[in-house]
Scaffold this active site. Structure first.
Site, PDB file in Angstrom:
ATOM      1  N   PRO A   9       1.504  -0.030   3.900  1.00  0.00           N
ATOM      2  CG  PRO A   9       0.810  -2.479   4.333  1.00  0.00           C
ATOM      3  CD  PRO A   9       0.954  -1.054   5.003  1.00  0.00           C
ATOM      4  CB  CYS A  10       0.620   1.589  -1.505  1.00  0.00           C
ATOM      5  SG  CYS A  10       1.000   0.281  -2.791  1.00  0.00           S
ATOM      6  CB  THR A  11      -2.855  -3.152  -0.996  1.00  0.00           C
ATOM      7  OG1 THR A  11      -1.706  -3.623  -1.091  1.00  0.00           O
ATOM      8  CG2 THR A  11      -3.987  -3.988  -1.779  1.00  0.00           C
ATOM      9  CB  SER A  24      -2.901   1.776  -5.071  1.00  0.00           C
ATOM     10  OG  SER A  24      -3.197   0.363  -4.596  1.00  0.00           O
TER      11      SER A  24
END
Length: 335
Positions: A78-80, A83
């Site tokens: 996951p990039c959450t 980012s």
């Protein structure tokens, strides 16, 4: 089917719509054993597109000692946490899953012979570079070495940038010293924060006579004839984006769908098939999946990776003994 160097099976974590898995299969000819994604929208798409591969769900709740270990493990973690939209907490975010992925790899017997990881390019700079350092350290602790580089979707001809970092790692040999840095164009953001044991290597594929990444085409791409692809005739005026749209039409062999559709309350809204086309996916890969709402389709598409982009990264980053010739075509098709 057995791929190069005996790589025949793959596993997938944080799979989304399977874009990274399409690239792995295209390059290595692997068969997908299982996926692990607890997002209900992703689960719906994966069940439709990869019906022979069970979804193990939440990767943090799986007994990885009891799971069939794949030859290749792909994970677009996951990039959450990384980012800016997720506040960029990185290692301090409870949604940071890379350590859980590393723990899972450590419990698999035997360990996967190849790891393929993907995330947003900001992984290089978040936490002042310590997040990337954690990734490198955990891989080294598990006995892996490898290479990484940033590849943009526009590098393979897509009409948007979507810069992503790709990391490929394999078990170390006695002479290995760590992850090699591959940069594309100007130095990546946050490069000064990288740990000192990372080695910088300039375009090794050029020095060794290996061709650079091509423009991989999608599974429905028409053969190259040297002629321009006939544009769509739905009256869309693309303005300054016209050359980029026409280039992607030519490379994918498919005309651009209309970018908007009527909105229920009047006016126009973004059309999911257009977003799907922008991602280089076969027509209907996400939008023809039964049970997915338009919101769910856009969620999956927005969080995905362009398969052609990932294929180009793999072609550049894989060690020479793992690069097949010719590359396999994608076997999964939209319907």
């Amino acid at each position: 089917m057995t791929g190069p160097a005996g790589l025949s099976t793959a596993g997938s974590m944080c799979s989304g719509y399977g874009g990274l898995d399409l690239a792995v299969a295209a390059m290595l000819g692997t068969r997908l054993l299982w996926t692990a994604d607890n997002d209900t929208r992703a689960a719906t798409c994966l069940a439709h597109r990869f019906p022979a591969a069970p979804n193990l769900g939440d990767l943090t709740a799986v007994d990885w000692t009891a799971v069939s270990a794949p030859d290749v493990l792909a994970a677009g973690f996951p990039c959450t946490p990384i980012s800016s939209a997720g506040h960029g907490l990185g290692l301090d975010d409870e949604r940071w899953l890379f350590d859980d992925i590393a723990d899972a790899v450590g419990r698999m017997e035997p360990h996967p012979r190849l790891l393929v990881l993907e995330n947003v390019a900001r992984l290089l700079s978040v936490n002042d570079g310590h997040a990337m350092a954690r990734v490198v350290h955990r891989l080294a602790t598990l006995g892996y070495v490898g290479r990484w580089r940033v590849v943009r979707a526009s590098d393979v001809g897509a009409p948007h940038q979507r810069a992503r970092i790709f990391i490929v790692a394999w078990p170390a040999d006695p002479e290995s010293t760590g992850l090699e840095i591959r940069r594309q164009g100007r130095p990546s953001p946050g490069a000064a924060s990288h740990p000192p044991h990372l080695r910088h290597q300039r375009d090794r594929h050029t020095r060794e006579g290996r061709p650079g990444p091509p423009h991989p085409r999608g599974p429905d791409a028409a053969p190259s004839t040297g002629q321009a692809h006939r544009p769509a005739h739905h009256g869309t005026r693309w303005g300054r984006y016209e050359p980029a749209i026409r280039r992607w039409e030519h490379l994918t062999g498919r005309p651009a769908p209309h970018p908007t559709e009527p909105a229920p309350g009047g006016g126009r809204r973004l059309a999911a098939p257009f977003s799907e086309w922008l991602m280089g996916l076969p027509t209907g890969w996400v939008t023809h999946v039964p049970g997915l709402t338009r919101t769910g389709q856009l969620h999956l598409i927005g969080n995905g990776v362009v398969p052609q982009q990932a294929t180009a990264a793999l072609l550049d980053l894989l060690p020479a003994h793992l690069i097949p010739a010719p590359a396999h075509h994608w076997e999964e098709r939209a319907s």
